[in-house]
Design a protein around this motif. Sequence first.
Motif, PDB file in Angstrom:
ATOM      1  N   ARG A 296     -15.303   0.213   5.590  1.00  0.00           N
ATOM      2  CA  ARG A 296     -16.168   0.977   6.483  1.00  0.00           C
ATOM      3  C   ARG A 296     -15.803   0.826   7.968  1.00  0.00           C
ATOM      4  NH1 ARG A 296     -21.188  -0.107   3.914  1.00  0.00           N
ATOM      5  NH2 ARG A 296     -20.345   1.280   2.308  1.00  0.00           N
ATOM      6  N   PRO A 297     -15.345  -0.362   8.431  1.00  0.00           N
ATOM      7  CA  PRO A 297     -14.977  -0.471   9.847  1.00  0.00           C
ATOM      8  C   PRO A 297     -13.877   0.487  10.290  1.00  0.00           C
ATOM      9  CG  PRO A 297     -15.288  -2.650   8.898  1.00  0.00           C
ATOM     10  CD  PRO A 297     -15.321  -1.686   7.757  1.00  0.00           C
ATOM     11  N   LEU A 298     -13.105   1.020   9.349  1.00  0.00           N
ATOM     12  CA  LEU A 298     -12.060   1.975   9.718  1.00  0.00           C
ATOM     13  C   LEU A 298     -12.626   3.217  10.390  1.00  0.00           C
ATOM     14  CD1 LEU A 298      -9.760   1.777   6.559  1.00  0.00           C
ATOM     15  CD2 LEU A 298      -9.166   1.005   8.868  1.00  0.00           C
ATOM     16  N   ARG A 299     -13.910   3.471  10.238  1.00  0.00           N
ATOM     17  CA  ARG A 299     -14.531   4.612  10.899  1.00  0.00           C
ATOM     18  C   ARG A 299     -14.454   4.479  12.424  1.00  0.00           C
ATOM     19  NH1 ARG A 299     -20.065   5.120   7.170  1.00  0.00           N
ATOM     20  NH2 ARG A 299     -18.977   5.444   5.172  1.00  0.00           N
ATOM     21  N   ARG A 300     -14.301   3.225  12.906  1.00  0.00           N
ATOM     22  CA  ARG A 300     -14.249   2.982  14.356  1.00  0.00           C
ATOM     23  C   ARG A 300     -12.813   2.889  14.877  1.00  0.00           C
ATOM     24  NH1 ARG A 300     -15.166  -1.597  15.686  1.00  0.00           N
ATOM     25  NH2 ARG A 300     -15.501  -2.794  13.784  1.00  0.00           N
ATOM     26  N   LEU A 301     -11.829   3.028  13.998  1.00  0.00           N
ATOM     27  CA  LEU A 301     -10.445   2.832  14.426  1.00  0.00           C
ATOM     28  C   LEU A 301      -9.987   3.950  15.344  1.00  0.00           C
ATOM     29  CD1 LEU A 301      -7.819   1.161  14.136  1.00  0.00           C
ATOM     30  CD2 LEU A 301      -7.227   2.654  12.213  1.00  0.00           C
ATOM     31  N   ASP A 302      -9.299   3.583  16.407  1.00  0.00           N
ATOM     32  CA  ASP A 302      -8.740   4.559  17.344  1.00  0.00           C
ATOM     33  C   ASP A 302      -7.957   5.620  16.562  1.00  0.00           C
ATOM     34  OD1 ASP A 302      -6.606   5.699  19.163  1.00  0.00           O
ATOM     35  OD2 ASP A 302      -7.687   4.463  20.608  1.00  0.00           O
ATOM     36  N   PRO A 303      -8.242   6.907  16.813  1.00  0.00           N
ATOM     37  CA  PRO A 303      -7.634   7.964  15.996  1.00  0.00           C
ATOM     38  C   PRO A 303      -6.142   8.148  16.211  1.00  0.00           C
ATOM     39  CG  PRO A 303      -8.907   8.915  17.797  1.00  0.00           C
ATOM     40  CD  PRO A 303      -9.210   7.447  17.789  1.00  0.00           C
ATOM     41  N   ASP A 304      -5.565   7.546  17.240  1.00  0.00           N
ATOM     42  CA  ASP A 304      -4.152   7.750  17.512  1.00  0.00           C
ATOM     43  C   ASP A 304      -3.232   6.802  16.745  1.00  0.00           C
ATOM     44  OD1 ASP A 304      -4.655   9.857  19.178  1.00  0.00           O
ATOM     45  OD2 ASP A 304      -4.568   8.670  21.022  1.00  0.00           O
ATOM     46  N   TRP A 305      -3.808   5.824  16.084  1.00  0.00           N
ATOM     47  CA  TRP A 305      -2.954   4.933  15.286  1.00  0.00           C
ATOM     48  C   TRP A 305      -2.435   5.668  14.053  1.00  0.00           C
ATOM     49  CZ3 TRP A 305      -0.871   0.656  16.926  1.00  0.00           C
ATOM     50  CH2 TRP A 305      -1.529  -0.150  17.849  1.00  0.00           C
ATOM     51  N   ARG A 306      -1.138   5.584  13.819  1.00  0.00           N
ATOM     52  CA  ARG A 306      -0.555   5.992  12.536  1.00  0.00           C
ATOM     53  C   ARG A 306      -0.619   4.768  11.637  1.00  0.00           C
ATOM     54  NH1 ARG A 306       5.124   7.494  14.600  1.00  0.00           N
ATOM     55  NH2 ARG A 306       4.412   6.121  16.282  1.00  0.00           N
ATOM     56  N   ILE A 307      -1.469   4.833  10.638  1.00  0.00           N
ATOM     57  CA  ILE A 307      -1.797   3.629   9.884  1.00  0.00           C
ATOM     58  C   ILE A 307      -1.084   3.595   8.532  1.00  0.00           C
ATOM     59  CG2 ILE A 307      -3.958   2.936  10.953  1.00  0.00           C
ATOM     60  CD1 ILE A 307      -5.448   4.719   9.062  1.00  0.00           C
ATOM     61  N   ILE A 308      -0.603   2.419   8.213  1.00  0.00           N
ATOM     62  CA  ILE A 308       0.028   2.151   6.931  1.00  0.00           C
ATOM     63  C   ILE A 308      -0.960   1.330   6.116  1.00  0.00           C
ATOM     64  CG2 ILE A 308       1.963   1.030   5.767  1.00  0.00           C
ATOM     65  CD1 ILE A 308       3.584   1.488   8.386  1.00  0.00           C
ATOM     66  N   ALA A 309      -1.375   1.866   4.994  1.00  0.00           N
ATOM     67  CA  ALA A 309      -2.415   1.235   4.175  1.00  0.00           C
ATOM     68  C   ALA A 309      -1.802   0.185   3.264  1.00  0.00           C
ATOM     69  CB  ALA A 309      -3.138   2.296   3.347  1.00  0.00           C
ATOM     70  N   GLY A 310      -2.120  -1.062   3.540  1.00  0.00           N
ATOM     71  CA  GLY A 310      -1.591  -2.162   2.716  1.00  0.00           C
ATOM     72  C   GLY A 310      -2.471  -2.431   1.519  1.00  0.00           C
ATOM     73  N   VAL A 311      -2.541  -1.475   0.613  1.00  0.00           N
ATOM     74  CA  VAL A 311      -3.485  -1.524  -0.509  1.00  0.00           C
ATOM     75  C   VAL A 311      -2.826  -1.778  -1.859  1.00  0.00           C
ATOM     76  CG1 VAL A 311      -5.113   0.037   0.644  1.00  0.00           C
ATOM     77  CG2 VAL A 311      -3.320   0.993  -0.827  1.00  0.00           C
ATOM     78  N   VAL A 312      -1.504  -1.850  -1.897  1.00  0.00           N
ATOM     79  CA  VAL A 312      -0.811  -1.847  -3.185  1.00  0.00           C
ATOM     80  C   VAL A 312      -0.770  -3.242  -3.793  1.00  0.00           C
ATOM     81  CG1 VAL A 312       1.362  -1.360  -4.366  1.00  0.00           C
ATOM     82  CG2 VAL A 312       0.577   0.133  -2.514  1.00  0.00           C
ATOM     83  N   SER A 313      -1.103  -3.311  -5.068  1.00  0.00           N
ATOM     84  CA  SER A 313      -1.029  -4.550  -5.839  1.00  0.00           C
ATOM     85  C   SER A 313       0.139  -4.477  -6.813  1.00  0.00           C
ATOM     86  CB  SER A 313      -2.319  -4.766  -6.621  1.00  0.00           C
ATOM     87  OG  SER A 313      -2.153  -5.784  -7.594  1.00  0.00           O
ATOM     88  N   PRO A 314       0.898  -5.568  -6.982  1.00  0.00           N
ATOM     89  CA  PRO A 314       1.962  -5.576  -7.989  1.00  0.00           C
ATOM     90  C   PRO A 314       1.460  -5.308  -9.398  1.00  0.00           C
ATOM     91  CG  PRO A 314       2.194  -7.444  -6.501  1.00  0.00           C
ATOM     92  CD  PRO A 314       0.856  -6.821  -6.214  1.00  0.00           C
ATOM     93  N   ALA A 315       0.145  -5.454  -9.602  1.00  0.00           N
ATOM     94  CA  ALA A 315      -0.395  -5.248 -10.951  1.00  0.00           C
ATOM     95  C   ALA A 315      -0.313  -3.792 -11.379  1.00  0.00           C
ATOM     96  CB  ALA A 315      -1.841  -5.738 -11.014  1.00  0.00           C
ATOM     97  N   GLY A 316      -0.187  -2.875 -10.416  1.00  0.00           N
ATOM     98  CA  GLY A 316      -0.091  -1.470 -10.799  1.00  0.00           C
ATOM     99  C   GLY A 316      -0.771  -0.558  -9.819  1.00  0.00           C
ATOM    100  N   ALA A 317      -0.673   0.729 -10.087  1.00  0.00           N
ATOM    101  CA  ALA A 317      -1.102   1.737  -9.115  1.00  0.00           C
ATOM    102  C   ALA A 317      -2.555   2.171  -9.279  1.00  0.00           C
ATOM    103  CB  ALA A 317      -0.194   2.962  -9.216  1.00  0.00           C
ATOM    104  N   GLN A 318      -3.173   1.966 -10.440  1.00  0.00           N
ATOM    105  CA  GLN A 318      -4.491   2.564 -10.671  1.00  0.00           C
ATOM    106  C   GLN A 318      -5.519   2.099  -9.654  1.00  0.00           C
ATOM    107  OE1 GLN A 318      -5.938   2.217 -14.694  1.00  0.00           O
ATOM    108  NE2 GLN A 318      -7.924   3.127 -14.205  1.00  0.00           N
ATOM    109  N   ASP A 319      -5.706   0.764  -9.518  1.00  0.00           N
ATOM    110  CA  ASP A 319      -6.667   0.260  -8.532  1.00  0.00           C
ATOM    111  C   ASP A 319      -6.165   0.489  -7.112  1.00  0.00           C
ATOM    112  OD1 ASP A 319      -8.408  -0.502 -10.486  1.00  0.00           O
ATOM    113  OD2 ASP A 319      -7.878  -2.632 -10.428  1.00  0.00           O
ATOM    114  N   SER A 320      -4.843   0.464  -6.924  1.00  0.00           N
ATOM    115  CA  SER A 320      -4.281   0.700  -5.595  1.00  0.00           C
ATOM    116  C   SER A 320      -4.606   2.099  -5.115  1.00  0.00           C
ATOM    117  CB  SER A 320      -2.764   0.486  -5.631  1.00  0.00           C
ATOM    118  OG  SER A 320      -2.427  -0.819  -6.072  1.00  0.00           O
TER     119      SER A 320
END
Length: 371
Positions: A296-320
């Motif tokens: 939820r805090p991402l709603r406050r992120l400066d809009p000019d950032w090009r963001i890379i989402a570090g969400v990937v788990s080696p366990a697989g893509a479904q939850d990522s």
Amino acid sequence: MTRLVHFVGSLPAPLTTDDSDVLEWFVQRSRGHRLTGVPRDLDPNWVVEYLREREKHGDVFEVVRSGDFADYADMRVYGIRRGATLEPRHVAMDRVDRIGAAVTAFRALRDRHPELAETRMQVSQPNPLDLAMFVFGGAAVADGLPLGRALRHLRTVTPALRNLPVFVDAALAEMAQLQADHSELITWQVESPIAQLALVKAARLGAQAPVGRLVARQLADFLARAHDIGAQTILHLCYGDYRHKELLAPRSLAPAVNLLNAVARHLRARAVPLPPAHIPCAYGAHPAPVDPAFYRPLRRLDPDWRIIAGVVSPAGAQDSIQSLALFEADAGRAAYGVATACGLGRCTVEEAERAAAATVATAQGAPWATA
């Protein structure tokens, strides 16, 4: 928008063979997907070899706390010998020739892969503050000493801050030398677990504002000075991943958002464009949360950032993919890139293979909707 694949950098030691093999590993695992860069990290354990090698300057450094780097609590800590003067050569990473050799291999790689004509080689560049803190205060940083106490622990923090300009000069000198020879071929990934650690610890202690200003100013200043020498950068925030263990477990992305917003203000004041920023969501061996409140805090992120989402788990893509959808919904934009939370150097070879496959699948698998 097509999300890029961002490989954070390191590979397991058995895969860290020669430059050509490492670079080719990443290209093959991208499966033709566009990359932010092709990494060539030299140490699968980030700065551990750098810390070991400070002993070669025994005329300047003395070991004040022994450690064999078995875990975060076993970090070696140095002091400066009485009467000695620290110079940039004592803290330089000494990688000019080594990186130059990797660039030669990268040129050959681009000749073999015309699709990489606009892609650069990605080189890890630890934030000088992180290097200084780990050299002079590794144990205090690593074994969970709260930041508020650490900032009052003069034996830990004072040498790092007092000598920080020496670390900055050393880093920028190496970068400038490589820029002079290979300016169109290198992207520097500026990495700072200390920045994340500082903000998370400070938030828990109620001291976030002053600590945040200090850390953001330092990080922005280094990014600005790198920009001044013509360096292209990517900012990698981090929670630490030594031996696949995190330095801290975040409760939300609020500290990352607060840090990035402050860095953005400083960079704009100096007319420096914002680089892409990698925000880790997973940490250590833990996958990215699927709790909407975390993002939820991402709603406050400066809009000019090009963001890379570090969400990937080696366990697989479904939850990522589910975590990426939460990330993008609160950020209000598609991610510029998709990544694991950290490099793959602490993974097994099999885990690294799965993580690379999951990164590509996640980048491709979650539709971005503006609704």
